[in-house]
Design a protein around this motif. Sequence first.
Motif, PDB file in Angstrom:
ATOM      1  N   ASP A 292      41.294  58.498  36.079  1.00  0.00           N
ATOM      2  CA  ASP A 292      42.385  58.577  35.419  1.00  0.00           C
ATOM      3  C   ASP A 292      43.029  57.200  34.810  1.00  0.00           C
ATOM      4  OD1 ASP A 292      44.241  59.882  33.574  1.00  0.00           O
ATOM      5  OD2 ASP A 292      45.778  60.025  35.306  1.00  0.00           O
ATOM      6  N   LEU A 293      42.139  56.358  34.809  1.00  0.00           N
ATOM      7  CA  LEU A 293      42.356  54.754  34.529  1.00  0.00           C
ATOM      8  C   LEU A 293      42.034  54.377  32.871  1.00  0.00           C
ATOM      9  CD1 LEU A 293      41.184  52.782  37.560  1.00  0.00           C
ATOM     10  CD2 LEU A 293      43.383  53.606  37.208  1.00  0.00           C
ATOM     11  N   HIS A 294      43.077  54.044  32.217  1.00  0.00           N
ATOM     12  CA  HIS A 294      42.698  53.855  30.837  1.00  0.00           C
ATOM     13  C   HIS A 294      43.070  52.408  30.304  1.00  0.00           C
ATOM     14  CE1 HIS A 294      42.601  58.152  30.641  1.00  0.00           C
ATOM     15  NE2 HIS A 294      43.641  58.161  31.361  1.00  0.00           N
ATOM     16  N   TYR A 295      42.060  51.723  30.114  1.00  0.00           N
ATOM     17  CA  TYR A 295      41.986  50.219  29.951  1.00  0.00           C
ATOM     18  C   TYR A 295      41.070  49.891  28.621  1.00  0.00           C
ATOM     19  CZ  TYR A 295      44.217  49.286  34.074  1.00  0.00           C
ATOM     20  OH  TYR A 295      45.270  49.178  35.255  1.00  0.00           O
ATOM     21  N   ASP A 296      41.355  48.877  27.729  1.00  0.00           N
ATOM     22  CA  ASP A 296      40.543  48.713  26.618  1.00  0.00           C
ATOM     23  C   ASP A 296      39.430  47.866  27.303  1.00  0.00           C
ATOM     24  OD1 ASP A 296      39.657  47.102  24.460  1.00  0.00           O
ATOM     25  OD2 ASP A 296      41.467  46.269  23.938  1.00  0.00           O
ATOM     26  N   ALA A 297      38.305  48.474  26.848  1.00  0.00           N
ATOM     27  CA  ALA A 297      36.973  48.066  27.221  1.00  0.00           C
ATOM     28  C   ALA A 297      36.578  46.726  26.967  1.00  0.00           C
ATOM     29  CB  ALA A 297      35.879  49.075  26.922  1.00  0.00           C
ATOM     30  N   VAL A 298      37.167  46.312  25.605  1.00  0.00           N
ATOM     31  CA  VAL A 298      36.835  45.029  25.210  1.00  0.00           C
ATOM     32  C   VAL A 298      37.508  43.776  25.855  1.00  0.00           C
ATOM     33  CG1 VAL A 298      36.649  43.444  23.002  1.00  0.00           C
ATOM     34  CG2 VAL A 298      36.064  45.916  22.857  1.00  0.00           C
ATOM     35  N   HIS A 299      38.926  44.155  26.114  1.00  0.00           N
ATOM     36  CA  HIS A 299      39.774  43.100  26.494  1.00  0.00           C
ATOM     37  C   HIS A 299      40.078  43.142  28.060  1.00  0.00           C
ATOM     38  CE1 HIS A 299      40.317  42.947  21.968  1.00  0.00           C
ATOM     39  NE2 HIS A 299      39.874  41.766  22.216  1.00  0.00           N
ATOM     40  N   GLU A 300      40.085  44.181  28.742  1.00  0.00           N
ATOM     41  CA  GLU A 300      40.572  44.304  30.028  1.00  0.00           C
ATOM     42  C   GLU A 300      39.571  44.950  30.880  1.00  0.00           C
ATOM     43  OE1 GLU A 300      45.123  45.854  28.947  1.00  0.00           O
ATOM     44  OE2 GLU A 300      43.808  47.298  28.873  1.00  0.00           O
ATOM     45  N   ILE A 301      38.267  44.851  30.552  1.00  0.00           N
ATOM     46  CA  ILE A 301      36.902  45.165  31.602  1.00  0.00           C
ATOM     47  C   ILE A 301      36.092  43.896  31.643  1.00  0.00           C
ATOM     48  CG2 ILE A 301      35.315  46.542  32.237  1.00  0.00           C
ATOM     49  CD1 ILE A 301      37.107  48.954  31.045  1.00  0.00           C
ATOM     50  N   MET A 302      35.660  43.453  32.586  1.00  0.00           N
ATOM     51  CA  MET A 302      34.519  42.400  32.804  1.00  0.00           C
ATOM     52  C   MET A 302      33.638  42.824  33.892  1.00  0.00           C
ATOM     53  SD  MET A 302      36.243  39.223  34.688  1.00  0.00           S
ATOM     54  CE  MET A 302      34.675  38.217  34.700  1.00  0.00           C
ATOM     55  N   VAL A 303      32.442  42.239  33.635  1.00  0.00           N
ATOM     56  CA  VAL A 303      31.340  42.503  34.654  1.00  0.00           C
ATOM     57  C   VAL A 303      30.990  41.270  35.472  1.00  0.00           C
ATOM     58  CG1 VAL A 303      28.845  43.338  34.713  1.00  0.00           C
ATOM     59  CG2 VAL A 303      30.222  44.352  32.841  1.00  0.00           C
ATOM     60  N   THR A 304      30.903  41.565  36.529  1.00  0.00           N
ATOM     61  CA  THR A 304      30.889  40.388  37.566  1.00  0.00           C
ATOM     62  C   THR A 304      29.551  40.480  38.431  1.00  0.00           C
ATOM     63  OG1 THR A 304      32.329  41.576  39.294  1.00  0.00           O
ATOM     64  CG2 THR A 304      33.333  40.247  37.920  1.00  0.00           C
ATOM     65  N   VAL A 305      29.196  39.478  39.326  1.00  0.00           N
ATOM     66  CA  VAL A 305      28.316  39.307  40.159  1.00  0.00           C
ATOM     67  C   VAL A 305      28.850  39.938  41.611  1.00  0.00           C
ATOM     68  CG1 VAL A 305      26.528  38.043  41.306  1.00  0.00           C
ATOM     69  CG2 VAL A 305      27.514  37.211  39.012  1.00  0.00           C
ATOM     70  N   GLY A 306      28.741  41.317  41.421  1.00  0.00           N
ATOM     71  CA  GLY A 306      29.178  42.051  42.541  1.00  0.00           C
ATOM     72  C   GLY A 306      30.552  41.924  42.804  1.00  0.00           C
ATOM     73  N   GLY A 307      31.224  42.818  43.648  1.00  0.00           N
ATOM     74  CA  GLY A 307      32.714  43.181  43.748  1.00  0.00           C
ATOM     75  C   GLY A 307      33.339  41.819  44.294  1.00  0.00           C
ATOM     76  N   SER A 308      32.424  41.006  45.037  1.00  0.00           N
ATOM     77  CA  SER A 308      33.000  39.955  45.794  1.00  0.00           C
ATOM     78  C   SER A 308      33.312  38.802  44.941  1.00  0.00           C
ATOM     79  CB  SER A 308      32.191  39.377  46.731  1.00  0.00           C
ATOM     80  OG  SER A 308      31.751  40.229  47.907  1.00  0.00           O
ATOM     81  N   GLU A 309      32.680  38.768  43.926  1.00  0.00           N
ATOM     82  CA  GLU A 309      33.269  37.738  42.674  1.00  0.00           C
ATOM     83  C   GLU A 309      34.313  38.020  42.097  1.00  0.00           C
ATOM     84  OE1 GLU A 309      32.115  35.511  38.559  1.00  0.00           O
ATOM     85  OE2 GLU A 309      31.294  37.372  38.949  1.00  0.00           O
ATOM     86  N   ALA A 310      34.382  39.299  41.709  1.00  0.00           N
ATOM     87  CA  ALA A 310      35.724  39.972  41.021  1.00  0.00           C
ATOM     88  C   ALA A 310      36.713  39.581  42.143  1.00  0.00           C
ATOM     89  CB  ALA A 310      35.584  41.269  40.928  1.00  0.00           C
ATOM     90  N   ILE A 311      36.980  39.752  43.435  1.00  0.00           N
ATOM     91  CA  ILE A 311      37.857  39.294  44.240  1.00  0.00           C
ATOM     92  C   ILE A 311      38.573  37.873  44.081  1.00  0.00           C
ATOM     93  CG2 ILE A 311      38.702  39.269  46.754  1.00  0.00           C
ATOM     94  CD1 ILE A 311      36.743  41.736  47.038  1.00  0.00           C
ATOM     95  N   ASP A 312      37.322  37.144  44.217  1.00  0.00           N
ATOM     96  CA  ASP A 312      37.592  35.609  44.067  1.00  0.00           C
ATOM     97  C   ASP A 312      38.160  35.091  42.750  1.00  0.00           C
ATOM     98  OD1 ASP A 312      37.374  32.903  44.831  1.00  0.00           O
ATOM     99  OD2 ASP A 312      35.720  32.807  43.356  1.00  0.00           O
ATOM    100  N   LEU A 313      37.702  35.696  41.637  1.00  0.00           N
ATOM    101  CA  LEU A 313      38.301  35.549  40.474  1.00  0.00           C
ATOM    102  C   LEU A 313      39.660  36.119  40.346  1.00  0.00           C
ATOM    103  CD1 LEU A 313      35.412  36.445  37.995  1.00  0.00           C
ATOM    104  CD2 LEU A 313      36.099  34.170  38.593  1.00  0.00           C
ATOM    105  N   ALA A 314      40.162  37.205  40.737  1.00  0.00           N
ATOM    106  CA  ALA A 314      41.460  37.719  40.676  1.00  0.00           C
ATOM    107  C   ALA A 314      42.359  36.725  41.376  1.00  0.00           C
ATOM    108  CB  ALA A 314      41.342  38.979  41.283  1.00  0.00           C
ATOM    109  N   LEU A 315      42.121  36.495  42.572  1.00  0.00           N
ATOM    110  CA  LEU A 315      42.903  35.621  43.207  1.00  0.00           C
ATOM    111  C   LEU A 315      43.132  34.184  42.984  1.00  0.00           C
ATOM    112  CD1 LEU A 315      41.543  36.360  47.177  1.00  0.00           C
ATOM    113  CD2 LEU A 315      44.071  36.768  46.065  1.00  0.00           C
TER     114      LEU A 315
END
Length: 388
Positions: free
Chosen positions: A83-106
Amino acid sequence: MRNPVAKKVTQIEPSGIRKFFDIVSEMQDAISLGVGEPDFDTPWSVREEGIYSLERGRTFYTANAGLKELRIEIGNYISRKYDLHYDAVHEIMVTVGGSEAIDLALRAMVDPGDEVLIPQPSYVSYLPCAVMADAKPVIINLKEENEFKLTRKELEESITDKTKILVLPFPNNPTGGIMTKEELEELVPVIIEHDLYVISDEIYAELTYKGRHVSIASLPGMHDRTVTINGFSKAFAMTGWRLGYAIAPKMIMDQMIKLHQFAIMCAPTNSQFAAVEALKNCDDEVAKMVEAYDQRRRFLIDALRGMGLECFEPFGAFYVFPSIKKFGLSSDEFASRLLREEKLAVVPGTAFGDCGEGFLRISYAYSLTDLKKGLERLQRFINKLQTE
């Protein structure tokens, strides 16, 4: 000569997990029940799509944020599943594993000195990623009597005027604990009152054995305050494909993509094409894997309790977190002797934070045959300790 390495990096401890498995890799007849990696093959249709993409010469860079087709499928998937609704073009990105996403977010969200709340025991990357982002990690020690869940009281007591981020690691690695919708709802007023943001690591979301996983981003007031981390490694048995994704409000996502653009460029192209197939057509395969994990989970809990080990029932991921306090050994001593004397590798709880002392992480991402062999060795070791 001037010291060529950064002080903040030298002060980060190496992963407490790897030490044991470096030894196991060179130990004949050793059994490991510690690695958090599915023992299933990636579904064949996903592998086939990856092969097909290579045969078609799809070896180009994708957009920095990832294949548009994949981001759209991620958007469809998180909508129907969580039940998550986000703009696929502007609010979702593909990363090299979840660990990269954690690093980028911080790195995208904190300034030097901002405090990041990290409940522990939890995944080993949160603290070093916060340090490398020049934030101040603040540890919240979770308690066994609460099944290692984060309570409203614990959250409130940890907040200062410098707190900016709460890491929410559920379903949890290493404990297997989950948080229900009602338990998450208890946290939301505190998060909003103190104007905090959440990095919610939901890589084990599909591996939930009690009810349905609830993302805190789906709760009122949290859509614009949450960066949700997920990926393909655990649910789809795609660890080596190195593919994760992040979901966040555009203001945050724009900065995450910028960092990703300069450091990585894009995730592997053939992995992205394969992931489209996984999201579209592999619900049945995932359900079969989850059913098998659940069977192993119940078997392992019963076996550990039969040995006299205290262990709360975990309803997520593929780990159990039994207590070994009764034996008078530290977690590291217990795990080291178990490996040396019985050639069985498990992970000491302290690899996931100081409050993991007195516990072990045992993974059931292994066949029942391997679990039974490992448990026989664990029982022998316990028998030996009880006669010393």
